[in-house]
Motif scaffolding. Sequence first.
Motif: not given
Length: 97
Positions: A23-31
């Motif tokens: 299982e992979l967990k990700f966080r996306i940040e928009i700048l």
Amino acid sequence: MLNYNEIVKTIELEPITVKDGEELKFRIEILKYNNQYKSQLWRVETYRIASAFGNNDISDEECLIKDSLFLENINEKTIENCVLKSLQNIEDKLLTV
């Protein structure tokens, strides 16, 4: 004067199960950057960490690791387009293998 990017949106994805069952967990940040929006991706990794104080405490801790493997030069004019393109890029690389 120092230049900076402002984080305007943060998205945490539900865990993604890949072929080997991991299982992979990700966080996306928009700048926001010069009237455009770009994304950066962070992968959540778990590390077993031992105390540096000599009391033999060991714990599993989640850490954010910047991951440039899945998002390459995404620059869009709107936050929504940036999010959609980022999600599509991750899906294309992870779920179509």
